[in-house]
Design a protein around this motif. Structure first.
Motif, PDB file in Angstrom:
ATOM      1  N   PHE A 144       0.259  -3.370 -15.186  1.00  0.00           N
ATOM      2  CA  PHE A 144       1.052  -2.410 -15.514  1.00  0.00           C
ATOM      3  C   PHE A 144       0.240  -1.126 -15.951  1.00  0.00           C
ATOM      4  N   SER A 145      -0.783  -0.639 -15.074  1.00  0.00           N
ATOM      5  CA  SER A 145      -1.508   0.446 -15.371  1.00  0.00           C
ATOM      6  C   SER A 145      -0.516   1.703 -15.223  1.00  0.00           C
ATOM      7  N   ASN A 146      -0.762   2.915 -16.225  1.00  0.00           N
ATOM      8  CA  ASN A 146      -0.166   3.819 -15.796  1.00  0.00           C
ATOM      9  C   ASN A 146      -0.534   4.777 -14.662  1.00  0.00           C
ATOM     10  N   ALA A 147      -1.667   4.392 -14.071  1.00  0.00           N
ATOM     11  CA  ALA A 147      -2.323   5.054 -12.980  1.00  0.00           C
ATOM     12  C   ALA A 147      -1.497   4.524 -11.753  1.00  0.00           C
ATOM     13  N   LEU A 148      -0.848   3.428 -11.818  1.00  0.00           N
ATOM     14  CA  LEU A 148       0.086   3.153 -10.763  1.00  0.00           C
ATOM     15  C   LEU A 148       0.759   3.869 -10.293  1.00  0.00           C
ATOM     16  N   GLN A 149       1.066   4.681  -9.514  1.00  0.00           N
ATOM     17  CA  GLN A 149       2.233   5.595  -9.356  1.00  0.00           C
ATOM     18  C   GLN A 149       2.485   5.515  -7.659  1.00  0.00           C
ATOM     19  N   TRP A 150       3.629   4.996  -7.485  1.00  0.00           N
ATOM     20  CA  TRP A 150       3.810   4.578  -6.271  1.00  0.00           C
ATOM     21  C   TRP A 150       5.103   5.399  -5.472  1.00  0.00           C
ATOM     22  N   GLN A 151       4.853   5.837  -4.066  1.00  0.00           N
ATOM     23  CA  GLN A 151       5.960   6.694  -3.715  1.00  0.00           C
ATOM     24  C   GLN A 151       5.827   6.310  -2.136  1.00  0.00           C
ATOM     25  N   ARG A 152       6.823   6.540  -1.209  1.00  0.00           N
ATOM     26  CA  ARG A 152       7.028   6.169   0.123  1.00  0.00           C
ATOM     27  C   ARG A 152       6.175   7.434   0.904  1.00  0.00           C
ATOM     28  N   ILE A 153       5.434   6.920   1.855  1.00  0.00           N
ATOM     29  CA  ILE A 153       4.438   7.802   2.571  1.00  0.00           C
ATOM     30  C   ILE A 153       4.850   7.839   3.924  1.00  0.00           C
ATOM     31  N   ASP A 154       5.312   9.014   4.713  1.00  0.00           N
ATOM     32  CA  ASP A 154       5.238   8.896   6.145  1.00  0.00           C
ATOM     33  C   ASP A 154       3.914   8.727   6.818  1.00  0.00           C
ATOM     34  N   ALA A 155       3.654   7.969   7.271  1.00  0.00           N
ATOM     35  CA  ALA A 155       2.178   7.770   8.034  1.00  0.00           C
ATOM     36  C   ALA A 155       2.146   8.672   9.244  1.00  0.00           C
ATOM     37  N   GLY A 156       3.157   8.948   9.790  1.00  0.00           N
ATOM     38  CA  GLY A 156       3.105   9.772  10.931  1.00  0.00           C
ATOM     39  C   GLY A 156       2.964  11.266  10.792  1.00  0.00           C
ATOM     40  N   ALA A 157       3.240  11.637   9.375  1.00  0.00           N
ATOM     41  CA  ALA A 157       3.407  13.034   8.854  1.00  0.00           C
ATOM     42  C   ALA A 157       2.050  13.515   7.993  1.00  0.00           C
ATOM     43  N   VAL A 158       1.528  12.344   7.541  1.00  0.00           N
ATOM     44  CA  VAL A 158       0.275  13.049   6.889  1.00  0.00           C
ATOM     45  C   VAL A 158      -0.834  12.019   7.010  1.00  0.00           C
ATOM     46  N   TRP A 159      -2.074  12.389   6.806  1.00  0.00           N
ATOM     47  CA  TRP A 159      -3.319  11.783   6.892  1.00  0.00           C
ATOM     48  C   TRP A 159      -3.564  10.961   5.411  1.00  0.00           C
ATOM     49  N   MET A 160      -3.731   9.833   5.667  1.00  0.00           N
ATOM     50  CA  MET A 160      -4.135   8.931   4.340  1.00  0.00           C
ATOM     51  C   MET A 160      -5.441   8.510   4.218  1.00  0.00           C
ATOM     52  N   PHE A 161      -6.050   8.597   3.183  1.00  0.00           N
ATOM     53  CA  PHE A 161      -7.442   8.063   3.030  1.00  0.00           C
ATOM     54  C   PHE A 161      -7.636   7.334   1.811  1.00  0.00           C
ATOM     55  N   SER A 162      -8.055   6.344   1.617  1.00  0.00           N
ATOM     56  CA  SER A 162      -8.073   5.556   0.370  1.00  0.00           C
ATOM     57  C   SER A 162      -9.404   5.996  -0.301  1.00  0.00           C
ATOM     58  N   LYS A 163      -9.423   5.742  -1.808  1.00  0.00           N
ATOM     59  CA  LYS A 163     -10.458   6.083  -2.363  1.00  0.00           C
ATOM     60  C   LYS A 163     -11.665   5.257  -1.974  1.00  0.00           C
TER      61      LYS A 163
END
Length: 273
Positions: A144-163
């Motif tokens: 239940f961490s407040n840091a967990l903020q979820w949203q849908r991401i279009d992987a074809g439109a953005v670059w995604m890098f995990s921490k």
């Protein structure tokens, strides 16, 4: 609430045999769960097994249950397969609806579902004879961490890098810089002493890589999969994710609620997100 072995309960036998995929499906339930969450196949299969356990808890445990976020992702996905969920699972296996309702929000809801999650994990431990796997059922502070903020991401439109990936890249860059400095120092030392210190340094570097890899493999060696036990829990389930806590179940003529409330041998589940 009584402890029991899973093979003795007909409901668990039905849940174990339940197929999430239609015959001949090209994109399986497991593969879709992998794709939507970026999980490996083995982890996705383990989450599906934990989802089965959660379904069993929702029917047998005797108190409200709250799933982990990982289990909730399997629940969310299953709800999309409406015929499989409502007709085959709820009507055919559970014998009643298991609803997933969004949280109403607020600190009261947060506290209530935090407590439900802790009770769910405690019941899991008692009834399965082992604690739930921590990588799928983390501590409530993580769940239940407040840091967990979820949203849908279009992987074809953005670059995604995990921490984690960024940290690994930074660590690799630091190692490369250190190695470059070492090579320069070794070359300078070799020029002054006549000893091929560069060769010595390179050999030492590769030996350290081998030893480090061996140590890492031993430290992170898989300990085996969890058993497929089940718990006894009845009543209305509840569930949620992120900082907003969990949602509560809603009843209808065939579920729980009304004058009978939740609990007992059956009921309806709920969830929030």
């Amino acid at each position: 609430m009584r402890s029991m072995s899973t093979p003795d309960d007909p409901l668990w036998s039905k849940l174990e045999a339940f197929e999430f995929d239609a015959p001949g499906a090209q994109l399986t339930f497991t593969e879709r769960l992998m794709r939507e969450n970026g999980w490996e196949r083995d982890f996705s299969q383990r989450v599906i097994q934990e989802y089965r356990r959660f379904l069993f808890l929702a029917m047998r445990a005797g108190h409200s249950v709250t799933p982990s976020d990982q289990v909730d992702q399997a629940w969310h996905l299953h709800l999309v397969y409406t015929r499989s969920y409502w007709d085959e699972l709820c009507a055919g296996i559970l014998g009643q609806p298991l609803h997933h309702g969004p949280t109403r929000g607020g600190s009261g809801e947060d506290q209530r579902f935090w407590g439900d999650y802790e009770k769910t994990k405690a019941s899991y431990h008692i009834l399965f004879g082992q604690p739930p796997p921590a990588d799928i059922w983390p501590d409530p502070s993580v769940r239940f961490s407040n840091a967990l903020q979820w949203q849908r991401i279009d992987a074809g439109a953005v670059w995604m890098f995990s921490k984690a990936a960024i940290l690994r890249a930074m660590k690799s860059a630091a190692i490369a810089a250190a190695l470059g400095s070492l090579i320069v120092a070794c070359r300078a030392a070799g020029n002054e002493s006549g000893v091929d210190w560069l060769l010595v340094c390179v050999i030492a570097f590769f030996v350290s890589i081998v030893l480090g890899a061996a140590w890492h493999s031993r430290k992170h060696r898989p300990r085996g999969k969890d058993g497929s036990g089940c718990s006894t829990f009845g009543g209305c389930g509840s569930f949620g994710s992120g900082s907003s806590g969990c949602g509560s179940s809603h009843s209808d003529s065939s579920g729980c609620g009304s004058s009978s409330g939740c609990g007992g041998g059956g009921g309806c589940g709920g969830g929030g997100d």
